[in-house]
Design a protein around this motif. Sequence first.
Motif, PDB file in Angstrom:
ATOM      1  N   GLY A   1      -6.083   0.770   2.439  1.00 32.46           N
ATOM      2  CA  GLY A   1      -6.319   2.169   2.755  1.00 32.46           C
ATOM      3  C   GLY A   1      -7.618   2.409   3.505  1.00 32.46           C
ATOM      4  O   GLY A   1      -7.765   3.453   4.162  1.00 32.46           O
ATOM      5  N   ARG A   2      -8.548   1.456   3.437  1.00 31.31           N
ATOM      6  CA  ARG A   2      -9.832   1.595   4.104  1.00 31.31           C
ATOM      7  C   ARG A   2      -9.893   0.883   5.455  1.00 31.31           C
ATOM      8  O   ARG A   2     -10.918   0.947   6.132  1.00 31.31           O
ATOM      9  CB  ARG A   2     -10.948   1.057   3.207  1.00 31.31           C
TER      10      ARG A   2
ATOM     11  N   ARG B   1       2.029   6.671  -6.796  1.00 29.77           N
ATOM     12  CA  ARG B   1       0.938   7.515  -7.308  1.00 29.77           C
ATOM     13  C   ARG B   1       1.266   8.995  -7.136  1.00 29.77           C
ATOM     14  O   ARG B   1       0.852   9.821  -7.951  1.00 29.77           O
ATOM     15  CB  ARG B   1      -0.365   7.182  -6.574  1.00 29.77           C
TER      16      ARG B   1
ATOM     17  N   ALA C   1      -4.319  -3.130  -7.359  1.00 24.92           N
ATOM     18  CA  ALA C   1      -5.150  -1.951  -7.114  1.00 24.92           C
ATOM     19  C   ALA C   1      -6.209  -2.233  -6.056  1.00 24.92           C
ATOM     20  O   ALA C   1      -6.470  -1.396  -5.183  1.00 24.92           O
ATOM     21  CB  ALA C   1      -5.804  -1.496  -8.418  1.00 24.92           C
ATOM     22  N   ALA C   2      -6.808  -3.419  -6.114  1.00 27.00           N
ATOM     23  CA  ALA C   2      -7.848  -3.772  -5.141  1.00 27.00           C
ATOM     24  C   ALA C   2      -7.268  -3.912  -3.737  1.00 27.00           C
ATOM     25  O   ALA C   2      -7.879  -3.463  -2.758  1.00 27.00           O
ATOM     26  CB  ALA C   2      -8.537  -5.071  -5.569  1.00 27.00           C
TER      27      ALA C   2
ATOM     28  N   GLN D   1      -6.538  -0.488  -2.276  1.00 24.54           N
ATOM     29  CA  GLN D   1      -7.779   0.160  -1.853  1.00 24.54           C
ATOM     30  C   GLN D   1      -8.279  -0.423  -0.529  1.00 24.54           C
ATOM     31  O   GLN D   1      -8.695   0.326   0.360  1.00 24.54           O
ATOM     32  CB  GLN D   1      -8.844  -0.010  -2.936  1.00 24.54           C
ATOM     33  N   THR D   2      -8.210  -1.739  -0.395  1.00 26.67           N
ATOM     34  CA  THR D   2      -8.667  -2.388   0.838  1.00 26.67           C
ATOM     35  C   THR D   2      -7.833  -1.962   2.038  1.00 26.67           C
ATOM     36  O   THR D   2      -8.377  -1.651   3.107  1.00 26.67           O
ATOM     37  CB  THR D   2      -8.600  -3.921   0.674  1.00 26.67           C
TER      38      THR D   2
ATOM     39  N   PHE E   1       0.834  -1.202   0.000  1.00 27.15           N
ATOM     40  CA  PHE E   1       0.000   0.000   0.000  1.00 27.15           C
ATOM     41  C   PHE E   1       0.872   1.256   0.000  1.00 27.15           C
ATOM     42  O   PHE E   1       0.657   2.176  -0.793  1.00 27.15           O
ATOM     43  CB  PHE E   1      -0.911   0.016   1.221  1.00 27.15           C
TER      44      PHE E   1
ATOM     45  N   ASP F   1       1.124   4.023  -2.936  1.00 28.45           N
ATOM     46  CA  ASP F   1       0.739   5.391  -2.594  1.00 28.45           C
ATOM     47  C   ASP F   1       1.851   6.369  -2.974  1.00 28.45           C
ATOM     48  O   ASP F   1       1.600   7.443  -3.526  1.00 28.45           O
ATOM     49  CB  ASP F   1       0.434   5.478  -1.099  1.00 28.45           C
TER      50      ASP F   1
END
Length: 241
Positions: free
Chosen positions: A210-211, A185, A203-204, A207-208, A178, A182
């Motif tokens: 980061g949440r 990006r 990508a998935a 995203q997971t 992650f 990050d």
Amino acid sequence: MPYELHYWPMIQGRGEFVRLALEQAGADYVDVARLPHEDGGGIDAMMERLDAEPVRAPFAPPFLKDGDLVIGQTANILLYLGPRLGLVGASEADRIWTHQIQLTIADMVTEAHDTHHPVANGLYYEEQKPEALRRAAEFRENRLPKFLGWFERVLARNPAGPRHLVGDALSTADLSLFQLVDGLRYAFPTATARALEATPRVAALVQTVGRLPRVAAYLASERRLAFSENGVFRRYAELDG
């Protein structure tokens, strides 16, 4: 006793990979160089503790102090912390595989850094810009998709499924991937977006992670420093092609 993390207080850098693990685990830790001088903190205090180690002194920050034990190198720190924070599988095979992924992430971090400092760390970016443009082109076109493609294959081949890099539970490797993405990006928004289109599992996962409640709370806090042109990941528009 809380863990003592020692790293430069003004940047995310390589210390951020360790911070994310400590934050996700809810560990009791002190970011020593960020403390006020009167509380025993600051860069001078960090360097004094580094120089004072009589036998096994780390080469440079980040380093972690746990009681009398002092551990340097980001991947090595995470190898130590993983089982203590519940962020690595119980088997030796899982621990070694997680560490191997972590070392590969460290390789990519170095290559990302060397896009803007391909000649020497002691020179300013502007003093090596022609070399940086050539190095960044190679990174964007070949190395970035090759690395992310490898992480994609690791996720696809995980017998427990593609939700994690190792096994069926969150590990330090997931958190570090992650942070890597990050940073990419930020530094290479166009090239990274293109590479992530070809690596949907990566990508998935990013995203997971980061949440995750603790990660999301940390990212929204004042403890999470912004990316800048002083750290490992730096945004120079010309290097993103």
